[in-house]
Design a protein around this motif. Structure first.
Motif, PDB file in Angstrom:
ATOM      1  N   ALA A 180      11.873  -0.744   0.912  1.00 36.88           N
ATOM      2  CA  ALA A 180      10.783   0.201   1.162  1.00 36.88           C
ATOM      3  C   ALA A 180       9.438  -0.503   1.276  1.00 36.88           C
ATOM      4  N   MET A 181       9.293  -1.652   0.620  1.00 34.86           N
ATOM      5  CA  MET A 181       8.022  -2.377   0.622  1.00 34.86           C
ATOM      6  C   MET A 181       7.988  -3.479   1.670  1.00 34.86           C
ATOM      7  N   THR A 182       9.076  -3.625   2.433  1.00 30.24           N
ATOM      8  CA  THR A 182       9.123  -4.629   3.491  1.00 30.24           C
ATOM      9  C   THR A 182       8.624  -4.009   4.789  1.00 30.24           C
ATOM     10  N   GLY A 183       7.677  -4.687   5.431  1.00 31.75           N
ATOM     11  CA  GLY A 183       7.115  -4.149   6.662  1.00 31.75           C
ATOM     12  C   GLY A 183       6.254  -2.935   6.380  1.00 31.75           C
ATOM     13  N   ARG A 215       0.845  -1.185   0.000  1.00 27.16           N
ATOM     14  CA  ARG A 215       0.000   0.000   0.000  1.00 27.16           C
ATOM     15  C   ARG A 215       0.886   1.243   0.000  1.00 27.16           C
ATOM     16  N   GLN A 216       0.280   2.399  -0.264  1.00 25.62           N
ATOM     17  CA  GLN A 216       1.015   3.658  -0.300  1.00 25.62           C
ATOM     18  C   GLN A 216       1.557   3.997   1.093  1.00 25.62           C
ATOM     19  N   ALA A 217       2.659   4.707   1.098  1.00 28.02           N
ATOM     20  CA  ALA A 217       3.255   5.127   2.364  1.00 28.02           C
ATOM     21  C   ALA A 217       2.356   6.148   3.052  1.00 28.02           C
ATOM     22  N   GLU A 218       2.374   6.134   4.381  1.00 27.55           N
ATOM     23  CA  GLU A 218       1.597   7.101   5.148  1.00 27.55           C
ATOM     24  C   GLU A 218       2.160   8.504   4.927  1.00 27.55           C
ATOM     25  N   PRO A 219       1.295   9.487   4.635  1.00 25.79           N
ATOM     26  CA  PRO A 219       1.784  10.850   4.368  1.00 25.79           C
ATOM     27  C   PRO A 219       2.160  11.589   5.656  1.00 25.79           C
ATOM     28  N   ALA A 220       3.291  11.218   6.224  1.00 24.81           N
ATOM     29  CA  ALA A 220       3.751  11.839   7.467  1.00 24.81           C
ATOM     30  C   ALA A 220       5.212  12.237   7.309  1.00 24.81           C
ATOM     31  N   GLY A 258       2.441  -0.393  -5.948  1.00 26.14           N
ATOM     32  CA  GLY A 258       2.005   0.365  -4.783  1.00 26.14           C
ATOM     33  C   GLY A 258       3.079   1.201  -4.113  1.00 26.14           C
ATOM     34  N   LEU A 259       4.344   1.087  -4.547  1.00 23.46           N
ATOM     35  CA  LEU A 259       5.422   1.838  -3.915  1.00 23.46           C
ATOM     36  C   LEU A 259       5.304   3.326  -4.243  1.00 23.46           C
ATOM     37  N   THR A 260       5.498   4.156  -3.247  1.00 21.81           N
ATOM     38  CA  THR A 260       5.540   5.608  -3.452  1.00 21.81           C
ATOM     39  C   THR A 260       6.958   5.982  -3.867  1.00 21.81           C
TER      40      THR A 260
END
Length: 622
Positions: free
Chosen positions: A150-153, A20-25, A209-211
């Protein structure tokens, strides 16, 4: 063969998991690769300045201690600090993006995947002579491995520093941020292919799905403040060759921006979740051929425009007959048929579009993208000259601007009556505006006629004038402020050497016009004290025709450029003289205020003593 290998590498991206997309934080712990490189070292410090995040740097080394030492040395080499505060917010890990799982243990890999919340990839093998197979491990498989991390965890954004080299197809018409990149079969250099393939695999990762954010610099120029530059960048070699040989190839655009602007903009994008997942061309405002030629002319370096092939052949011929070691890397590139294609794509490609970058910069109130012209690259150009890459204007060059100065007066033995006439006829010149703005020196040629020394005129062998030599500090035991200092070496017809030193000074008086025309001089034999002293003056009738109307500018400049050069000189010189003439009055006013303040303090002390005396008498009367 390259295309088959590239297609096989692209297929590796299909093995990535879906995410899924990364959290925008805003990130709190950033993984950075390439921190020992030119751009990466600057980006490390800008990431620390832009937010409160901790940065984990992956550095290729035998162990963590060696990795930290290598990073510290790299930062020092680029004039970047490795202070206690920097070390407190940076963790250095020995790792290698060419190795499976970055060469880390399973435990360390899982720890990174768990703790890091943003990845910034700057690491790259930059070599324009190597083929795709020798670059793919670092430039393609490395980013693919970081995408897996980046997509792990917990999903993390990946910010990938790419290059406008992905557009290096000869004849491409547009290089906008969202325009299609080059056709892979029309790229020649292995470096271009590797940067193209890296974007291709990461675009596939986006579909999983990677940002992913693509950050595309063009040529990376030196730092505008420190002057640190990358000796391996093509722009460095190009600027060095142009300044040395005074010829420039007829290019269309140079997509060139300073490292500090690229780094600061990149750091701001990393910390803004709304900016993630987009493409950014970090190329600044492109340099054009007319702008470059004009800059160099106004700096006193007239250049000849040559066709691309003629310029290349001339450079190779010069390097063969009179080699410049600092330009060897450029010559190796220009000698390679494959690398030449890359160079041609850079020289004849369109200006890179950067609308999204410009909007981001404006929104964040960052410095706007400006042309990396002569003023912005001054510090870097000076460093290049110190290191032998470039060449500054010098006295051996044809004068950029010159005018006459005539003076006459009386001299005599030191301390005695002035009884002999003395005439000075000089030609004052500068090799460039750089010479006066940076060093405040004017070159002097001409003659001195003084019968006390020799019946024939003496020739100026060496001579210079220092403008405001002491920065407003008065001469020793005097209130006179030096405006101009003349230092000349003279030679008479018999071969004897003499020295002449003179000062035009400012005083806190109203005769300002006289002060600018009066020169106190002393003359002596070489290596001996002064034997003659006196005063000479510029006649009021000759000042305007000689020093203003008589200014001669390099005839190779156009009439408009000659007017601009003359105006620039007069503006600078009269500003210096105005400041110098004002200094004595300002100092006198300051001293008067200080004296008045002392007088007030003395009055206060006197009154206090009177009150104290009255109080004592009153006590005694009781």
């Amino acid at each position: 063969e390259d295309i088959a290998t590239i297609l096989a590498d692209l297929a590796l991206a299909d093995r990535l998991p879906f995410s899924r997309q990364a959290e925008p934080a805003e990130p709190r712990r950033i993984l950075l690769t390439g921190a020992t490189g030119f751009l990466g070292s600057h980006l490390l410090l800008d990431l620390l300045r832009a937010g409160d995040a901790h940065v984990v740097c992956l550095v290729r080394a035998a162990d963590d201690a060696a990795a930290e030492q290598r990073l510290a040395e790299a930062l020092a080499g680029y004039d970047q600090p490795w202070s206690f505060e920097v070390r407190r917010r940076v963790t250095v890990l020995a790792a290698d993006i060419r190795q499976p799982r970055l060469g880390l243990s399973e435990e360390r890999w899982e720890e990174l995947a768990r703790d890091v919340d943003s990845i910034v990839n700057v690491a790259a093998a930059v070599d324009f002579l190597r083929g795709y197979p020798s670059l793919r491990q670092t430039n393609v498989l490395g980013p693919l491995l970081l995408a897996e991390l980046a997509m792990t965890g917990r999903p993390k954004p990946l910010h990938h520093v790419s290059s406008v080299a992905v557009f290096n197809e000869v004849g491409i018409e547009k290089m906008g941020e969202d325009d299609p990149v080059a056709h892979i079969d029309r790229l020649f250099a292995g470096y271009d292919k590797s940067k193209w393939a890296a974007e291709a695999v990461l675009r596939r990762a986006r579909e999983h799905g990677l940002t992913v954010t693509f950050l595309r610099p063009g040529a990376i120029g030196g730092h505008t403040r420190t002057g640190v530059y990358n000796p391996a960048d093509l722009s460095t070699g190009l600027i060095g060759a142009i300044s040395r040989f005074r010829t420039v190839p007829a290019f269309k655009f140079l997509n060139l921006a300073p490292v500090d602007w690229i780094s600061r903009t990149t750091a701001a994008i990393v910390f803004d979740p709304k900016a993630w997942g987009q493409n950014y061309n970090l190329t600044g405002r492109a340099e054009t051929l007319p702008e470059l030629v004009k800059d160099m002319k106004l700096a006193g370096m007239n250049v000849r425009i040559a066709g691309w092939k003629d310029w290349r052949d001339d450079l190779l011929r010069r390097q063969e007959t009179d080699p410049v070691p600092e330009l060897d890397f450029l010559v190796r590139i220009l000698s390679s048929p494959t690398a030449v294609k890359l160079f041609e794509a850079l020289m004849f490609g369109p200006e890179a579009g950067s609308e999204r970058t410009e909007a981001f910069v404006a929104r964040h109130r960052l410095p706007p993208a400006e042309r990396y012209g002569s003023e912005a690259q001054l510090k870097a150009f000076e460093r290049m000259a110190e290191n032998g890459v470039a060449r500054l204007p010098s006295r051996e060059d044809p004068p950029y601007l010159s005018f006459r100065e005539r003076m006459k007066g009386q001299v005599g033995p030191v301390g005695e009556e002035r009884d002999s006439s003395c005439r000075l006829a000089f030609t004052l010149s500068i090799a460039s505006m750089y010479q006066v703005v940076r060093h405040r020196r004017i070159d002097v040629r001409g003659q001195v006629v003084c019968e006390r020394i020799h019946p024939e005129p003496l020739t100026v062998v060496e001579g210079e004038i220092q403008v405001r030599p002491d920065e407003g500090v008065p001469r020793l035991h005097s209130n006179d402020h030096p405006l101009l200092r003349y230092r000349l070496v003279l030679e008479d017809r018999d071969g004897n050497r003499w020295w002449l030193e003179g000062f035009k000074t400012a005083r806190a008086r109203r005769d300002l016009w006289k002060q600018t025309r009066t020169l106190d001089i002393a003359i002596g034999r070489e290596g001996e004290p002064a034997v003659l002293a006196g005063v000479v003056k510029v006649p009021g009738s000759s000042f305007l025709p000689d020093q203003i109307d008589g200014i001669q500018v390099d005839p190779r400049l156009s009439s408009q450029e000659q007017r601009l050069a003359k105006l620039a000189w007069l503006s600078w010189f009269f500003l210096q003289m105005g400041a110098g003439l004002a200094e004595p009055s300002l100092r006198a006013a300051a001293e008067l205020l200080d004296l008045r303040r002392d007088a007030i303090d003395r009055d206060k002390d006197k009154l206090a003593r009177k009150i104290r005396k009255l109080m004592i008498q009153r006590e005694q009367n009781r």
